[in-house]
Motif scaffolding. Structure first.
Motif, PDB file in Angstrom:
ATOM      1  N   GLU A 150     123.110  17.557  56.508  1.00 40.47           N
ATOM      2  CA  GLU A 150     122.587  17.916  55.197  1.00 40.47           C
ATOM      3  C   GLU A 150     121.143  17.456  55.009  1.00 40.47           C
ATOM      4  N   GLU A 151     120.473  17.144  56.136  1.00 45.41           N
ATOM      5  CA  GLU A 151     119.109  16.626  56.084  1.00 45.41           C
ATOM      6  C   GLU A 151     118.099  17.702  56.498  1.00 45.41           C
ATOM      7  N   PHE A 152     116.960  17.745  55.778  1.00 45.06           N
ATOM      8  CA  PHE A 152     115.931  18.749  56.026  1.00 45.06           C
ATOM      9  C   PHE A 152     114.581  18.067  56.230  1.00 45.06           C
ATOM     10  N   LEU A 153     113.708  18.723  56.982  1.00 41.97           N
ATOM     11  CA  LEU A 153     112.367  18.206  57.238  1.00 41.97           C
ATOM     12  C   LEU A 153     111.336  19.242  56.802  1.00 41.97           C
ATOM     13  N   LEU A 154     110.331  18.764  56.073  1.00 42.22           N
ATOM     14  CA  LEU A 154     109.224  19.611  55.641  1.00 42.22           C
ATOM     15  C   LEU A 154     107.931  19.023  56.195  1.00 42.22           C
ATOM     16  N   ILE A 155     107.177  19.835  56.915  1.00 42.28           N
ATOM     17  CA  ILE A 155     105.871  19.425  57.438  1.00 42.28           C
ATOM     18  C   ILE A 155     104.817  20.094  56.569  1.00 42.28           C
ATOM     19  N   ALA A 156     104.143  19.294  55.755  1.00 45.18           N
ATOM     20  CA  ALA A 156     103.123  19.812  54.835  1.00 45.18           C
ATOM     21  C   ALA A 156     101.761  19.695  55.494  1.00 45.18           C
ATOM     22  N   VAL A 157     101.232  20.811  55.942  1.00 46.58           N
ATOM     23  CA  VAL A 157      99.974  20.849  56.684  1.00 46.58           C
ATOM     24  C   VAL A 157      98.787  20.638  55.743  1.00 46.58           C
ATOM     25  N   ASN A 158      97.793  19.886  56.239  1.00 43.87           N
ATOM     26  CA  ASN A 158      96.557  19.632  55.474  1.00 43.87           C
ATOM     27  C   ASN A 158      96.868  19.123  54.070  1.00 43.87           C
ATOM     28  N   THR A 159      97.780  18.162  54.004  1.00 46.69           N
ATOM     29  CA  THR A 159      98.265  17.629  52.721  1.00 46.69           C
ATOM     30  C   THR A 159      98.244  16.101  52.746  1.00 46.69           C
ATOM     31  N   PRO A 160      97.560  15.461  51.792  1.00 45.31           N
ATOM     32  CA  PRO A 160      97.563  13.996  51.738  1.00 45.31           C
ATOM     33  C   PRO A 160      98.868  13.476  51.149  1.00 45.31           C
ATOM     34  N   LEU A 161      99.067  12.178  51.222  1.00 43.90           N
ATOM     35  CA  LEU A 161     100.307  11.574  50.746  1.00 43.90           C
ATOM     36  C   LEU A 161     100.541  11.848  49.267  1.00 43.90           C
ATOM     37  N   SER A 162      99.479  11.763  48.451  1.00 41.87           N
ATOM     38  CA  SER A 162      99.644  11.953  47.004  1.00 41.87           C
ATOM     39  C   SER A 162     100.177  13.355  46.688  1.00 41.87           C
ATOM     40  N   LYS A 163      99.630  14.356  47.376  1.00 41.38           N
ATOM     41  CA  LYS A 163     100.119  15.722  47.148  1.00 41.38           C
ATOM     42  C   LYS A 163     101.502  15.919  47.743  1.00 41.38           C
ATOM     43  N   GLY A 164     101.796  15.177  48.816  1.00 36.29           N
ATOM     44  CA  GLY A 164     103.137  15.248  49.393  1.00 36.29           C
ATOM     45  C   GLY A 164     104.176  14.702  48.431  1.00 36.29           C
ATOM     46  N   ILE A 165     103.816  13.644  47.722  1.00 30.97           N
ATOM     47  CA  ILE A 165     104.726  13.076  46.712  1.00 30.97           C
ATOM     48  C   ILE A 165     104.917  14.056  45.567  1.00 30.97           C
ATOM     49  N   THR A 166     103.809  14.678  45.121  1.00 27.14           N
ATOM     50  CA  THR A 166     103.892  15.674  44.044  1.00 27.14           C
ATOM     51  C   THR A 166     104.774  16.850  44.461  1.00 27.14           C
ATOM     52  N   LEU A 167     104.587  17.303  45.700  1.00 28.90           N
ATOM     53  CA  LEU A 167     105.398  18.409  46.218  1.00 28.90           C
ATOM     54  C   LEU A 167     106.870  18.009  46.274  1.00 28.90           C
ATOM     55  N   SER A 168     107.155  16.804  46.725  1.00 28.77           N
ATOM     56  CA  SER A 168     108.541  16.332  46.813  1.00 28.77           C
ATOM     57  C   SER A 168     109.189  16.278  45.437  1.00 28.77           C
ATOM     58  N   ASN A 169     108.447  15.788  44.436  1.00 25.82           N
ATOM     59  CA  ASN A 169     108.986  15.740  43.070  1.00 25.82           C
ATOM     60  C   ASN A 169     109.254  17.140  42.524  1.00 25.82           C
ATOM     61  N   ARG A 170     108.372  18.074  42.873  1.00 26.48           N
ATOM     62  CA  ARG A 170     108.587  19.456  42.410  1.00 26.48           C
ATOM     63  C   ARG A 170     109.851  20.040  43.027  1.00 26.48           C
ATOM     64  N   ILE A 171     110.039  19.823  44.320  1.00 22.35           N
ATOM     65  CA  ILE A 171     111.241  20.327  44.996  1.00 22.35           C
ATOM     66  C   ILE A 171     112.490  19.624  44.464  1.00 22.35           C
ATOM     67  N   LYS A 172     112.376  18.318  44.248  1.00 18.66           N
ATOM     68  CA  LYS A 172     113.507  17.547  43.708  1.00 18.66           C
ATOM     69  C   LYS A 172     113.959  18.113  42.366  1.00 18.66           C
ATOM     70  N   ASP A 173     113.000  18.391  41.484  1.00 20.24           N
ATOM     71  CA  ASP A 173     113.339  18.941  40.161  1.00 20.24           C
ATOM     72  C   ASP A 173     113.862  20.372  40.268  1.00 20.24           C
ATOM     73  N   LEU A 174     113.289  21.129  41.213  1.00 22.60           N
ATOM     74  CA  LEU A 174     113.740  22.509  41.426  1.00 22.60           C
ATOM     75  C   LEU A 174     115.215  22.534  41.817  1.00 22.60           C
ATOM     76  N   ILE A 175     115.594  21.640  42.718  1.00 19.09           N
ATOM     77  CA  ILE A 175     116.986  21.571  43.178  1.00 19.09           C
ATOM     78  C   ILE A 175     117.906  21.068  42.064  1.00 19.09           C
ATOM     79  N   ALA A 176     117.458  20.017  41.359  1.00 13.13           N
ATOM     80  CA  ALA A 176     118.303  19.402  40.325  1.00 13.13           C
ATOM     81  C   ALA A 176     118.570  20.334  39.160  1.00 13.13           C
ATOM     82  N   THR A 177     117.630  21.239  38.885  1.00 13.59           N
ATOM     83  CA  THR A 177     117.790  22.157  37.738  1.00 13.59           C
ATOM     84  C   THR A 177     118.350  23.518  38.139  1.00 13.59           C
TER      85      THR A 177
END
Length: 354
Positions: free
Chosen positions: A278-305
């Motif tokens: 049940e584990e997935f990997l996302l490779i975010a190209v040309n993306t700093p850590l701060s944007k990676g965290i923002t992207l993760s939160n967006r996906i987290k909320d997308l799944i939860a809702t």
């Protein structure tokens, strides 16, 4: 019926693109020729049938292909039948009615089309089917040639030379196409095997093998170009409970639905695959850590809702890590995995950076 056609989707998509280009080109060319013949007043009944059938057939197939691409096999079959009928009729007319008459010792314009005609048959049908159909048409058109050689009063040394060379070239071309087709089919089968070796059978996402290869590739790219790179590991919270409550079949449907949900929300430049279970990997190209965290939160909320069809609610936990110069894949993944573990420990449905 499918046994007689190519099953490779990439090859079929390529053929669709070729047809979308060539059908209007041939339609315009034949329409212009038809118009010139009518204007000159020198159009025969056979020419009338040939160019009318071609113009109507090509235009109809083109419009149908534009409207409904899933009719492609029907379209290429229809074009093959139309081309075969016209080719055979014109060969009979040319050999029986024109060859040797008034010093004419050539087969006219119909002879220009035989390479394209047989090539059409071999990209429409596969394997032995293409060879048998081509051989049958070859034999059918050989009959008037046989008649001309042995029975026609118009036969002479020049026409005999034309007949022998033309049909010898036909036979050689068909055999060459058959062996070339075997090479193409071997390549297509290898491509399919490679695709399945790198694709998760359930979600149709890249599997761990492919994602590991892509991560190695992007680490090299990031190091050489000094670009930022972030990886995101996430897995489904309490997935075992979902399987125990709803059954493994429902669990599989959940994985498929989640995979499609996340995949459709990502940039085309990112790589997303199933890492295992049940584990997935996302490779975010040309993306700093701060944007990676923002992207993760967006996906987290997308799944939860998201309203999953067969279960009541779903959440995921995320671990994010950024590439540091000199990192190997295992270093980057270890930090992401440690962050994911912390997100689980802190209550799940969270994003942690490592």
């Amino acid at each position: 019926m499918s046994f007689h056609f190519y099953k490779n989707q990439t090859f079929t998509q390529w053929k669709v693109k070729v047809y979308l280009i060539l059908l209007p080109v041939f339609f315009i060319a034949f329409a212009i020729i038809f118009g010139l013949l009518v204007k000159a007043g020198s159009i025969s009944l056979l020419n009338m049938f040939t160019f009318t059938s071609l113009c109507i057939g090509l235009l109809t197939c083109f419009l149908l292909l534009l409207i409904k691409k899933n009719t492609f096999h029907f379209i290429e079959l229809a074009i093959s039948i139309l081309a075969s009928v016209i080719y055979i009729l014109r060969m009979y007319d040319t050999i029986l009615m024109d060859l040797g008459v008034a010093g004419n010792d050539n087969l006219g314009t119909v002879s220009y089309w035989y390479p394209i005609f047989y090539f059409l048959l071999f990209i429409t049908f596969r394997g032995l089917t293409a060879f048998v159909i081509s051989a049958c048409i070859f034999i059918t058109t050989l009959l008037p040639g046989f008649y001309h050689v042995f029975f026609s009063e118009m036969a002479n040394s020049n026409t005999l030379d034309v007949i022998i060379q033309f049909f010898s070239a036909n036979a050689g071309f068909i055999v060459a196409l058959y062996f070339l087709q075997r090479v193409i089919e071997t390549f297509l089968e290898a491509e399919v095997s490679k695709h399945y070796a790198n694709t998760d059978y359930l979600t149709k996402l890249p599997n761990r093998r492919k994602m590991d290869s892509l991560l190695q590739q992007e680490i090299v790219r990031a190091g050489n170009r000094e670009e930022q790179l972030t990886v995101i590991l996430f897995d489904i919270d309490h997935f075992k409970k979902i399987n125990d409550t709803y059954g493994h079949e429902i669990g599989d449907h959940v994985l498929e639905e989640l995979a499609n949900l996340v995949k459709d929300s990502l940039r085309k430049s990112d790589f997303f695959g199933r890492w295992g279970g049940e584990e997935f990997l996302l490779i975010a190209v040309n993306t700093p850590l701060s944007k990676g965290i923002t992207l993760s939160n967006r996906i987290k909320d997308l799944i939860a809702t998201h309203d999953f069809k067969q279960i009541e609610g779903l959440t995921c936990s995320f671990g994010v890590a950024e590439y540091v110069n000199g990192d190997e894949a295992k270093d980057l993944l270890r930090r992401a995995d440690n962050a994911l573990y912390k997100a689980k420990e802190d209550g799940r449905n969270q994003v942690e950076a490592g």
